[in-house]
Scaffold this motif. Structure first.
Motif, PDB file in Angstrom:
ATOM      1  N   VAL A 119     -11.848  -5.349  -3.424  1.00 50.05           N
ATOM      2  CA  VAL A 119     -11.618  -5.687  -2.480  1.00 50.05           C
ATOM      3  C   VAL A 119     -11.560  -4.777  -1.137  1.00 50.05           C
ATOM      4  CG1 VAL A 119      -9.447  -3.320  -2.168  1.00 50.05           C
ATOM      5  CG2 VAL A 119      -8.683  -5.846  -2.447  1.00 50.05           C
ATOM      6  N   ALA A 120     -12.208  -3.580  -0.883  1.00 48.26           N
ATOM      7  CA  ALA A 120     -12.654  -3.279   0.192  1.00 48.26           C
ATOM      8  C   ALA A 120     -13.332  -4.107   0.822  1.00 48.26           C
ATOM      9  CB  ALA A 120     -13.208  -1.392  -0.442  1.00 48.26           C
ATOM     10  N   MET A 121     -13.959  -5.201   0.442  1.00 45.64           N
ATOM     11  CA  MET A 121     -14.541  -6.551   0.936  1.00 45.64           C
ATOM     12  C   MET A 121     -13.715  -7.161   1.971  1.00 45.64           C
ATOM     13  SD  MET A 121     -17.956  -5.955  -1.758  1.00 45.64           S
ATOM     14  CE  MET A 121     -18.910  -6.753  -0.644  1.00 45.64           C
ATOM     15  N   LEU A 122     -12.862  -6.778   1.411  1.00 48.14           N
ATOM     16  CA  LEU A 122     -11.678  -8.589   2.225  1.00 48.14           C
ATOM     17  C   LEU A 122     -10.782  -7.597   3.083  1.00 48.14           C
ATOM     18  CD1 LEU A 122     -10.687 -10.188  -0.912  1.00 48.14           C
ATOM     19  CD2 LEU A 122     -12.591 -10.637   0.282  1.00 48.14           C
ATOM     20  N   VAL A 123     -10.182  -6.409   2.599  1.00 48.94           N
ATOM     21  CA  VAL A 123      -9.684  -5.987   4.017  1.00 48.94           C
ATOM     22  C   VAL A 123      -9.909  -4.351   4.711  1.00 48.94           C
ATOM     23  CG1 VAL A 123      -7.715  -6.692   2.593  1.00 48.94           C
ATOM     24  CG2 VAL A 123      -8.618  -4.933   1.762  1.00 48.94           C
ATOM     25  N   ARG A 125      -7.918  -1.801   4.657  1.00 46.31           N
ATOM     26  CA  ARG A 125      -7.296  -1.017   4.567  1.00 46.31           C
ATOM     27  C   ARG A 125      -8.006   0.096   3.551  1.00 46.31           C
ATOM     28  NH1 ARG A 125      -2.872  -4.079   1.518  1.00 46.31           N
ATOM     29  NH2 ARG A 125      -2.835  -5.245   3.459  1.00 46.31           N
ATOM     30  N   ASP A 126      -7.575   1.722   3.634  1.00 47.74           N
ATOM     31  CA  ASP A 126      -7.936   3.013   2.607  1.00 47.74           C
ATOM     32  C   ASP A 126      -7.748   1.809   1.511  1.00 47.74           C
ATOM     33  OD1 ASP A 126      -9.456   4.353   0.764  1.00 47.74           O
ATOM     34  OD2 ASP A 126      -7.830   6.251   1.368  1.00 47.74           O
ATOM     35  N   THR A 127      -9.132   1.863   0.378  1.00 50.39           N
ATOM     36  CA  THR A 127      -8.463   0.975  -1.537  1.00 50.39           C
ATOM     37  C   THR A 127      -8.705   2.247  -2.084  1.00 50.39           C
ATOM     38  OG1 THR A 127     -10.418   0.233  -0.893  1.00 50.39           O
ATOM     39  CG2 THR A 127      -9.524  -1.026  -0.497  1.00 50.39           C
ATOM     40  N   HIS A 128      -9.061   3.428  -1.663  1.00 52.14           N
ATOM     41  CA  HIS A 128      -8.975   4.253  -2.803  1.00 52.14           C
ATOM     42  C   HIS A 128      -8.532   4.749  -3.087  1.00 52.14           C
ATOM     43  CE1 HIS A 128     -12.493   4.959   0.040  1.00 52.14           C
ATOM     44  NE2 HIS A 128     -13.556   4.898  -1.426  1.00 52.14           N
ATOM     45  N   ILE A 135      -4.085  -3.834  -5.213  1.00 51.05           N
ATOM     46  CA  ILE A 135      -4.806  -4.294  -5.208  1.00 51.05           C
ATOM     47  C   ILE A 135      -4.735  -5.697  -5.495  1.00 51.05           C
ATOM     48  CG2 ILE A 135      -7.663  -5.593  -6.323  1.00 51.05           C
ATOM     49  CD1 ILE A 135      -7.341  -1.820  -7.561  1.00 51.05           C
ATOM     50  N   SER A 136      -3.641  -5.912  -5.953  1.00 50.09           N
ATOM     51  CA  SER A 136      -3.525  -8.043  -6.376  1.00 50.09           C
ATOM     52  C   SER A 136      -2.368  -8.244  -4.364  1.00 50.09           C
ATOM     53  CB  SER A 136      -2.343  -7.922  -7.520  1.00 50.09           C
ATOM     54  OG  SER A 136      -2.633  -7.307  -8.345  1.00 50.09           O
ATOM     55  N   ARG A 137      -2.105  -7.837  -4.336  1.00 47.19           N
ATOM     56  CA  ARG A 137      -1.359  -7.361  -2.919  1.00 47.19           C
ATOM     57  C   ARG A 137      -2.218  -7.822  -1.944  1.00 47.19           C
ATOM     58  NH1 ARG A 137       0.819  -4.470   0.718  1.00 47.19           N
ATOM     59  NH2 ARG A 137       0.951  -1.762  -0.968  1.00 47.19           N
ATOM     60  N   ALA A 138      -2.935  -7.104  -1.401  1.00 44.63           N
ATOM     61  CA  ALA A 138      -3.630  -7.020  -0.751  1.00 44.63           C
ATOM     62  C   ALA A 138      -4.993  -8.178  -0.646  1.00 44.63           C
ATOM     63  CB  ALA A 138      -5.203  -5.757  -0.636  1.00 44.63           C
ATOM     64  N   THR A 139      -5.053  -8.648  -1.817  1.00 48.78           N
ATOM     65  CA  THR A 139      -6.452  -9.835  -2.505  1.00 48.78           C
ATOM     66  C   THR A 139      -5.421 -10.664  -1.977  1.00 48.78           C
ATOM     67  OG1 THR A 139      -7.495  -8.449  -4.168  1.00 48.78           O
ATOM     68  CG2 THR A 139      -7.894 -10.619  -4.084  1.00 48.78           C
ATOM     69  N   LEU A 260       4.475  -9.468   0.052  1.00 48.54           N
ATOM     70  CA  LEU A 260       3.714  -9.059   0.268  1.00 48.54           C
ATOM     71  C   LEU A 260       3.858  -7.993   1.536  1.00 48.54           C
ATOM     72  CD1 LEU A 260       1.853 -12.716   0.046  1.00 48.54           C
ATOM     73  CD2 LEU A 260       0.972 -10.552  -1.257  1.00 48.54           C
ATOM     74  N   GLY A 261       2.973  -7.346   2.178  1.00 45.29           N
ATOM     75  CA  GLY A 261       3.172  -6.266   3.060  1.00 45.29           C
ATOM     76  C   GLY A 261       3.642  -5.076   2.080  1.00 45.29           C
ATOM     77  N   GLY A 262       4.373  -4.688   3.857  1.00 48.16           N
ATOM     78  CA  GLY A 262       4.542  -2.878   3.482  1.00 48.16           C
ATOM     79  C   GLY A 262       4.061  -1.759   3.636  1.00 48.16           C
ATOM     80  N   GLY A 263       3.695  -0.284   2.537  1.00 49.09           N
ATOM     81  CA  GLY A 263       3.028   0.140   3.543  1.00 49.09           C
ATOM     82  C   GLY A 263       1.759   0.022   3.259  1.00 49.09           C
ATOM     83  N   GLY A 264       0.054   1.118   4.002  1.00 53.08           N
ATOM     84  CA  GLY A 264      -0.721   1.042   3.370  1.00 53.08           C
ATOM     85  C   GLY A 264      -1.562   2.087   4.433  1.00 53.08           C
ATOM     86  N   ILE A 265      -2.586   2.278   4.054  1.00 57.26           N
ATOM     87  CA  ILE A 265      -3.873   3.642   4.635  1.00 57.26           C
ATOM     88  C   ILE A 265      -4.339   2.876   5.384  1.00 57.26           C
ATOM     89  CG2 ILE A 265      -5.133   5.713   4.300  1.00 57.26           C
ATOM     90  CD1 ILE A 265      -1.692   5.921   3.731  1.00 57.26           C
ATOM     91  N   TYR A 266      -4.953   2.802   6.956  1.00 57.97           N
ATOM     92  CA  TYR A 266      -5.363   2.337   7.363  1.00 57.97           C
ATOM     93  C   TYR A 266      -5.969   3.678   8.753  1.00 57.97           C
ATOM     94  CZ  TYR A 266      -3.514  -2.028   6.839  1.00 57.97           C
ATOM     95  OH  TYR A 266      -2.861  -3.183   5.743  1.00 57.97           O
ATOM     96  N   HIS A 267      -7.297   3.641   8.643  1.00 56.58           N
ATOM     97  CA  HIS A 267      -8.308   4.899   9.000  1.00 56.58           C
ATOM     98  C   HIS A 267      -7.027   6.063   8.814  1.00 56.58           C
ATOM     99  CE1 HIS A 267     -10.760   1.300  10.491  1.00 56.58           C
ATOM    100  NE2 HIS A 267      -9.203   1.022  10.717  1.00 56.58           N
ATOM    101  N   GLY A 268      -7.223   6.653   7.494  1.00 54.43           N
ATOM    102  CA  GLY A 268      -6.268   7.794   7.477  1.00 54.43           C
ATOM    103  C   GLY A 268      -4.808   8.061   7.993  1.00 54.43           C
ATOM    104  N   ARG A 269      -3.862   6.971   7.993  1.00 56.09           N
ATOM    105  CA  ARG A 269      -3.036   6.880   8.698  1.00 56.09           C
ATOM    106  C   ARG A 269      -1.987   6.352   7.617  1.00 56.09           C
ATOM    107  NH1 ARG A 269      -2.896   5.248  14.299  1.00 56.09           N
ATOM    108  NH2 ARG A 269      -0.155   5.405  13.946  1.00 56.09           N
ATOM    109  N   HIS A 270      -0.840   6.571   7.804  1.00 52.68           N
ATOM    110  CA  HIS A 270       0.129   5.366   7.023  1.00 52.68           C
ATOM    111  C   HIS A 270       0.785   4.715   8.327  1.00 52.68           C
ATOM    112  CE1 HIS A 270       2.545   4.154   3.465  1.00 52.68           C
ATOM    113  NE2 HIS A 270       3.242   3.914   4.157  1.00 52.68           N
TER     114      HIS A 270
END
Length: 313
Positions: A119-123, A125-128, A135-139, A260-270
């Motif tokens: 999923v990290a290859m698709l989005v 956001r931080d997927t760790h 994962i399902s939401r992001a995909t 879908l949507g909601g919060g996520g970690i992008y480049h270390g920031r929520h």
């Protein structure tokens, strides 16, 4: 027109995305080269905006002039063959489904590490730290959004303007993917690229949203699903950060009956994003359902394009 579109989809289904020598690789190199040459040493707003405009023209014009010339002077069988090849290289239907299934298969087996890697290859956001629902939401978000960008918008511009239309769209979309960020570097330099992409995707995105709503209605055999998709598109889509991705993902989520949507970690920031859709949170099986929704939407597009071709013939 319709036979060319079907032919390109058949080639895509048989061959998939080219492993080597894809024109988009060369396009990416050319865009990076232009950026390196023209990016201003001093980031002054006006200068950076003008540099972005000049860079956009330096990428687009040298490619589009020969494309328009070839489209004008090549005729008959060779023109049709060129059109099939061009459209095949511009769409990414099979690769989109394959990328989604690469997430679905390990996720369905409980292999969270492999699923996160895929999923990290698709989005972006931080997927760790994502769980199965995340994962399902992001995909699902990626599948629905890229269904518009990688498939339906390309079909739209080919139907409207032939080979030059779809080539221009793919260049504009790639420029946006490389320069259209709201970061310090690209906020002004990439503004032209981002705005032109918004304009070219405005109609295709809304046609895609409508086709998702119709596909969900057909699939679920429920008028309420269609109404929910339209309501999500209208009420939620406008609140999304992208004017085109929002309606597409909101309608798709409404058609699937998921959130879908909601919060996520992008480049270390929520970063908190609006919730799209209605119903329960996305689960593993919804990845397959999102892929099925795109296939049904594609059938709707083919039916409409067939009618248009018949009427204009």
């Amino acid at each position: 027109m319709w036979l060319i579109i079907v032919g390109s989809l058949i080639v895509d289904q048989i061959r998939g995305e080219p492993r080597r020598f894809h024109p988009l690789i060369g396009l990416g190199w050319w865009i990076a080269t232009v950026e390196k040459r023209i990016y201003p040493l001093r980031q002054q707003t006006t200068r950076t905006l003008l540099a972005g405009l000049a860079g956009w023209l330096m990428v687009v014009v040298p490619i589009m002039l020969p494309v328009i010339w070839v489209d004008r002077f090549v005729e008959g069988f060779w023109h049709n063959l060129l059109a099939i090849l061009t459209l095949y290289l511009a769409i990414g239907h099979k690769s989109l489904i394959e990328h989604a299934l690469r997430v679905y298969l390990p996720l369905s087996k409980g292999d969270m590490t492999a699923a996160r890697q895929q999923v990290a290859m698709l989005v972006s956001r931080d997927t760790h730290q994502l769980d199965a629902s995340g994962i399902s939401r992001a995909t699902c978000e990626s599948v629905l959004e890229n269904g518009s960008d990688a498939l339906f918008a390309a079909l739209f511009w080919f139907a409207v303007a032939g080979i030059p239309g779809v080539v221009l769209y793919r260049i504009v979309n790639t420029l946006d993917a490389m320069w259209g960020y709201r970061s310090e570097r690209y906020l002004y330099f990439g503004r032209v690229a981002a705005r032109v992409d918004d304009v070219m995707n405005w109609i295709p995105a809304r046609l895609t949203a409508l086709s998702y709503a119709l596909a969900g209605w057909h699939w679920q055999t429920s008028k309420s699903t269609f109404n929910a998709a339209l309501a999500c598109w209208w009420k939620q889509g406008r609140s999304w950060k992208s004017p085109n991705a929002g309606p597409v993902m909101a309608a798709g989520a409404g058609a699937l009956g998921i959130q879908l949507g909601g919060g996520g970690i992008y480049h270390g920031r929520h970063i908190e994003s609006p919730v799209l859709g209605i119903g329960r949170p996305a689960t593993t099986v919804d990845i397959q359902r999102a892929c099925t929704l795109i296939r049904h939407a594609l059938l709707i597009w083919l039916a409409v394009l067939l009618i248009i071709t018949w009427v204009l013939s």
